[in-house]
Design a protein around this motif. Structure first.
Motif, PDB file in Angstrom:
ATOM      1  N   THR A   1       0.816  -1.216   0.000  1.00 31.60           N
ATOM      2  CA  THR A   1       0.000   0.000   0.000  1.00 31.60           C
ATOM      3  C   THR A   1       0.849   1.265   0.000  1.00 31.60           C
ATOM      4  N   SER A   2       2.136   1.148  -0.272  1.00 37.21           N
ATOM      5  CA  SER A   2       3.019   2.316  -0.183  1.00 37.21           C
ATOM      6  C   SER A   2       4.160   2.180  -1.178  1.00 37.21           C
ATOM      7  N   SER A   3       4.832   3.305  -1.428  1.00 36.42           N
ATOM      8  CA  SER A   3       6.015   3.271  -2.291  1.00 36.42           C
ATOM      9  C   SER A   3       7.102   2.412  -1.662  1.00 36.42           C
ATOM     10  N   GLN A   4       7.215   2.458  -0.353  1.00 32.64           N
ATOM     11  CA  GLN A   4       8.183   1.623   0.345  1.00 32.64           C
ATOM     12  C   GLN A   4       7.860   0.137   0.139  1.00 32.64           C
ATOM     13  N   GLY A   5       6.583  -0.190   0.135  1.00 31.82           N
ATOM     14  CA  GLY A   5       6.172  -1.566  -0.103  1.00 31.82           C
ATOM     15  C   GLY A   5       6.550  -2.040  -1.496  1.00 31.82           C
ATOM     16  N   ILE A   6       6.450  -1.146  -2.477  1.00 30.21           N
ATOM     17  CA  ILE A   6       6.865  -1.500  -3.839  1.00 30.21           C
ATOM     18  C   ILE A   6       8.350  -1.830  -3.862  1.00 30.21           C
ATOM     19  N   ARG A   7       9.138  -1.008  -3.215  1.00 35.74           N
ATOM     20  CA  ARG A   7      10.589  -1.236  -3.196  1.00 35.74           C
ATOM     21  C   ARG A   7      10.916  -2.550  -2.476  1.00 35.74           C
ATOM     22  N   GLN A   8      10.166  -2.859  -1.428  1.00 36.38           N
ATOM     23  CA  GLN A   8      10.379  -4.131  -0.731  1.00 36.38           C
ATOM     24  C   GLN A   8      10.089  -5.304  -1.661  1.00 36.38           C
ATOM     25  N   ALA A   9       8.998  -5.211  -2.417  1.00 37.98           N
ATOM     26  CA  ALA A   9       8.660  -6.282  -3.359  1.00 37.98           C
ATOM     27  C   ALA A   9       9.748  -6.436  -4.413  1.00 37.98           C
ATOM     28  N   PHE A  10      10.286  -5.322  -4.888  1.00 37.09           N
ATOM     29  CA  PHE A  10      11.394  -5.394  -5.847  1.00 37.09           C
ATOM     30  C   PHE A  10      12.552  -6.195  -5.253  1.00 37.09           C
ATOM     31  N   ARG A  11      12.898  -5.879  -3.995  1.00 38.98           N
ATOM     32  CA  ARG A  11      14.026  -6.564  -3.357  1.00 38.98           C
ATOM     33  C   ARG A  11      13.770  -8.053  -3.211  1.00 38.98           C
ATOM     34  N   GLU A  12      12.506  -8.419  -2.984  1.00 34.37           N
ATOM     35  CA  GLU A  12      12.158  -9.832  -2.782  1.00 34.37           C
ATOM     36  C   GLU A  12      11.867 -10.560  -4.090  1.00 34.37           C
TER      37      GLU A  12
END
Length: 411
Positions: free
Chosen positions: A120-131
């Motif tokens: 639900t956030s830009s930070q969450g998108i970046r986390q998904a990228f890392r994973e």
């Protein structure tokens, strides 16, 4: 000279492979964030959202533009899944239907946690990228889904909605849709209504919900761009200058996009790309080039509209084909930074700006839409009167009192 004619096709193939290889290298670290995919709608139509049906398995799903292998082949790292319900649900069961589509998106993440991460956030998108997962976000397509209720808007935010398309192909009581510009629908709000329409925009800014202007009229585009305190997006629209379809964005609006740091995520539907039934990947790239030229490289993104359309360009038949489009941009001498912007960085910038502009400490908007703007045939009127059971509208109030006033004379 003529003895080497046979080398030219080989050179062309090798050059194409070079750009495709470069595209895939870039996308390994900056995967695409797509602004609009209607797979949840297909899951409703085909399986009534029963995801455990054998044929609904997303690893082997057929007959759609989207499945898990295709997403991986296309380097899709972020997806706004559309929680869509048609305009014929307006004033009926739009909220229920929308919540069911939000639910199916959440269940996709629960059933395939190795592939999808609901965020639900830009930070969450970046986390998904890392994973190495697909960041899965919810976009609600059509303002009729909030049923002219600020309370419903807030509730959908709490359920994960992070963009709201202000209209679909119908007016809401507070915003005009694109068919106003074709003459097929009458304008009702002159864009956004001065009272409730603008309060919806203010509340979206306060919450941190991205304003999406795909499907709205030009007057609504301009009103929202001028009203919003944060950048907006067009989640799946193209350039009007190249295809004069009213779902596309005209150049004077692209200038406002540039001024506000907003984003146009280019739609792949043939009718919006070429204004005819056939189109090709090169014509999609033309739209990206045009938006870049008029609004800047920071204003460009991808909003394929996969599984929401019936005709797609040659070379972009499903979500696995994204590297082909990126290779075409590289062939057209887009820089690596510009390509990474179109893939993900531009959307992340807009999302972060929306988040920074949000302010949950500020009092929420409270004034409801006036009752006379609503279709009352299937509605109760609680809250619109100081006395239980009485309507605010004078005509309705008079009608309810008439039997009491005339009763004694008739006896």
């Amino acid at each position: 000279m003529w003895t080497c004619w046979w080398l030219w096709p080989l050179v062309a193939v090798c050059t194409a492979d070079q750009f495709l290889d470069q595209a895939k290298r870039i996308m390994q670290t900056t995967p695409v964030i797509d602004g609009h995919n209607d797979l949840p709608w297909q899951l409703l139509l085909k399986f009534n959202n029963e995801l455990r049906q054998k044929d609904a398995n997303l690893t082997s799903l057929t007959g759609t533009h989207t499945n898990i292998p295709k997403l991986k082949a296309g380097f899709v790292g972020g997806q706004f899944w559309s929680a869509y319900t048609p305009c014929n649900t307006q004033n009926k069961d739009a909220v229920k239907r929308t919540m069911e589509q939000i639910d199916v998106i959440h269940r996709m993440c629960q059933m395939y946690p190795e592939t999808f991460l609901c965020v639900t956030s830009s930070q969450g998108i970046r986390q998904a990228f890392r994973e190495g997962k697909v960041a899965s976000l919810i976009g609600v397509e059509g303002g009729h889904s909030i049923d002219s209720s600020l309370g419903v808007l807030r509730a959908l935010y709490h359920l994960g909605m992070r963009y709201l398309t202000l209209t679909h192909s119908c007016n809401t009581p507070w915003a005009d849709n694109w068919l106003v510009d074709t003459g097929d629908h009458d304008a009702q709000s002159g864009g956004l209504s001065d009272d409730f329409g603008k309060s919806v925009v203010r509340e979206m800014n306060r919450l941190g919900v991205i304003i999406d202007l795909a499907h709205v009229s030009v007057a609504t585009m301009k009103a929202a761009l001028n009203q919003s305190q944060a950048p907006v997006i067009f989640s799946h629209s193209s350039a009007f200058a190249l295809c004069e379809h009213r779902r596309n964005v005209p150049d004077d609006v692209l200038q406002l996009v540039k001024q506000t740091g907003s984003l146009v995520m280019v739609n792949f539907y043939n009718d919006y790309v070429a204004c005819k039934r056939e189109a090709n990947l090169s014509q999609v790239a033309d739209h990206l080039d045009h938006i870049k030229k008029v609004a800047g490289a920071g204003a460009v993104g991808f909003g394929g509209d996969f599984d929401g359309v019936t005709r797609l360009p040659v070379g972009l038949e499903d979500v696995s084909k994204y590297p082909n489009l990126v290779a075409e941009l590289l062939r057209r001498q887009w820089t690596e930074a510009e390509v990474r912007g179109a893939l993900a960085d531009n959307l992340l910038r807009v999302f972060e700006a929306v988040e920074q502009a949000s302010n949950h400490a500020r009092d929420p908007e409270e004034t409801p839409i006036e009752q006379n703007y609503l279709d009352s045939s299937c509605r109760t009127s609680y809250g619109y009167s100081a006395a239980p059971g009485l309507h605010l509208q004078p005509a309705a109030l008079l009608a309810s009192l008439t039997p009491l006033l005339l009763g004694p004379r008739l006896l």
